[in-house]
Scaffold this active site. Structure first.
Site, PDB file in Angstrom:
ATOM      1  N   LYS A 129      14.291  -4.348  -3.149  1.00 54.01           N
ATOM      2  CA  LYS A 129      13.450  -3.498  -2.295  1.00 54.01           C
ATOM      3  C   LYS A 129      14.136  -2.142  -2.171  1.00 54.01           C
ATOM      4  O   LYS A 129      15.348  -2.029  -2.369  1.00 54.01           O
ATOM      5  CB  LYS A 129      13.317  -4.128  -0.897  1.00 54.01           C
ATOM      6  CG  LYS A 129      12.152  -3.606  -0.095  1.00 54.01           C
ATOM      7  CD  LYS A 129      10.832  -4.266  -0.482  1.00 54.01           C
ATOM      8  CE  LYS A 129       9.644  -3.614   0.193  1.00 54.01           C
ATOM      9  NZ  LYS A 129       8.406  -4.378  -0.018  1.00 54.01           N
ATOM     10  N   ASP A 169       4.861   0.288  -1.308  1.00 49.94           N
ATOM     11  CA  ASP A 169       4.919  -0.417  -0.022  1.00 49.94           C
ATOM     12  C   ASP A 169       4.415   0.609   0.999  1.00 49.94           C
ATOM     13  O   ASP A 169       3.698   1.561   0.614  1.00 49.94           O
ATOM     14  CB  ASP A 169       6.355  -0.879   0.303  1.00 49.94           C
ATOM     15  CG  ASP A 169       6.418  -1.825   1.505  1.00 49.94           C
ATOM     16  OD1 ASP A 169       6.022  -2.988   1.373  1.00 49.94           O
ATOM     17  OD2 ASP A 169       6.851  -1.398   2.600  1.00 49.94           O
TER      18      ASP A 169
END
Ligand code: NDP
Length: 449
Positions: A129, A169
């Site tokens: 991430k 995201d």
């Protein structure tokens, strides 16, 4: 809940010490460790291989300066991150978040969860991430472009189609992915599938934009079907009004539900006649305005400031699709009191542990993020496959594969919950099923990493 297994308790204690003050990361680790205790009791070989103490420590954590020049010629400095958490079952894979709340704890919690989510999809993807505390809100397109180019200038040294494949995201949609992909290509001098969520003209997959929201609704459909029920005639409340919320609204409506509320960080709109998605898309995707605009354009709709109030609206199904810890115990109690029967997480870790406890102890069906929102990364995996094959599948092909993957995830989570003695507890089931595959791979590959 506290730990009953001494080994797990000692691993958590060490994580707490090493990551002091990182509240979100500790919350995510605690939840997984609590639920895998029965696995460790059954599998001393995994303890012997040190799998648990290894899985909670990122393989690599990269932090870097991102400097860029704003429209008035001033130098701005942000902080960039990428966590490459676990590559046991495939290249690191996970989105990039651009939001002022981004810090090491948030990135590590998201990267950690991604390990188990990616494993559940059945596709060969490890966990990662990244992101930055840059706030795209109120910035011009050119400022966003300059930021993305500077961010990618450093990130490009650490990623690659077979190494680490970022995606979108919060705050990262098609525009940002486009700027980042362009910069990567310029620097690497190669056209590869290094990012997913790309535009359809340069290697993106049909149905990727819709995938997380659609996948969430396919998952909810499976949960309902297990009780002989369906979306038909159900009132649905969805928080957020970004990518996940918009396409969850679309699919929930198609499957027969009526979505009556959406939100953003300033408040929520309530439309008793059912949310008109074309109006929302125009406001959020085209004009990039606040959700309050909806109430100005649609008669009968109201806007209320303050986002947590959305959970006071009476509904059968609640789908939190905004951000972490947006649904606390007080909101959970109101949902239960109002007769809500099912909660499934489109956002990552949107329910606090106390809220989850409240749902589970009151018989509300609960679909945890790692399973329920895995459709986005699964379709990113399908985008990687298409890029490697240099082919593009039709919308229907991708959507059908997504549907099959969500069915598979539901089954894997449910079956694990039965096998490990907590039938229907999908939090435990998803964590266990996701963990086991990664743990076996880590054990098989030896311990020198
Ligand atoms: P977007 O940036 O497209 O949308 C986020 C939305 O949430 C915006 O409407 C934002 O409002 C709103 N929001 C943020 N904070 C709050 C808050 N405290 N209360 C209410 N609303 C809030 O992001 P995505 O839709 O992509 O992501 C949403 C969630 O889903 C995140 O948790 C993300 O990690 C998760 N997710 C996303 C995937 C994807 O494919 N995109 C895949 C899997 C999970 P505002 O504009 O005011 O900030």
């Amino acid at each position: 809940m506290s730990f009953s297994n001494k080994y797990i308790a000692s691993v958590y204690e060490a994580v707490e010490k090493r990551n002091a003050g990182e509240a979100e990361f500790l919350q995510a680790v605690r939840e997984v460790l609590e639920t895998i205790e029965p696995v460790i009791e059954k599998r001393p070989d995994l303890q012997a291989a040190g799998v648990v103490e290894r899985i909670v420590e990122p393989e690599r954590f990269i932090q870097f300066r991102v400097s860029w020049v704003d429209d008035s010629g001033r130098v701005q400095v942000n902080r960039g991150f990428r966590v490459q958490f676990n590559s046991a079952i495939g290249p690191y894979k996970g989105g990039l978040r651009l939001h002022p709340s981004v810090n090491a704890s948030v990135i590590k919690f998201l990267g950690f969860e991604q390990i188990f989510k990616n494993s559940l999809t059945g596709l060969p993807m490890g966990g990662g991430k990244g992101g930055s505390d840059f706030d795209p809100k109120g910035k011009s397109d050119m400022e966003v472009m300059r930021f993305c180019q500077s961010f990618m200038t450093e990130l490009s040294k650490h990623i690659g189609a077979d190494t680490d494949v970022p995606a979108g995201d919060i705050g990262v949609g098609a525009r940002e992915i486009g700027y980042m992909f362009g910069q990567y290509k310029r620097l690497a001098n190669e056209f590869t599938g290094v990012l997913t969520g790309k535009g359809l003209t340069y290697g993106g997959s049909l149905a990727r934009t819709e995938a997380t929201g659609y996948g969430l609704c396919y998952f909810v459909r499976e949960m309902l079907a297990s009780k002989g029920d369906s979306f038909k005639g159900k009132t649905v409340v969805i928080s957020g009004s970004g990518n996940v919320a918009i396409y969850a609204t679309q699919k929930a409506t198609e499957l027969g539900g009526k979505v009556v509320a959406l939100s953003d960080s300033s408040g929520y709109v309530y439309d008793p006649n059912g949310i008109q998605l074309d109006v929302v898309k125009q406001i959020k995707e085209v004009e990039r305005l606040r959700i309050s605009e909806y109430a100005k354009r649609v008669s009968g709709a109201t806007f209320t400031p303050g986002c947590s109030g959305i959970w006071t609206i009476k509904c059968d199904i609640a789908l939190p699709c905004a951000t972490q810890n947006e649904l606390d115990a007080a909101s959970a109690e109101i949902l239960v009191k109002n007769g809500c029967k099912l909660v499934a997480e489109g956002a990552n870790m949107p329910s606090t542990p106390e809220a989850i406890e409240c749902f589970q102890s009151n018989g509300v069906m609960f679909g945890p993020a790692k399973a329920a929102n895995a459709g986005g990364v699964a379709t990113s995996g399908l985008e990687m496959s298409q890029n490697s094959q240099r082919l593009a599948w039709t919308f229907e092909e991708v959507d059908a594969k997504l549907d099959g993957i969500m069915k598979g995830i539901y089954k894997a989570a449910y079956d694990a919950s039965v096998e490990y003695g907590c039938p229907g507890n999908l939090v435990a089931g998803a964590n266990i099923a996701g963990f086991l595959k990664v743990a076996e791979a880590m054990k098989a590959q030896g311990i020198a990493y």
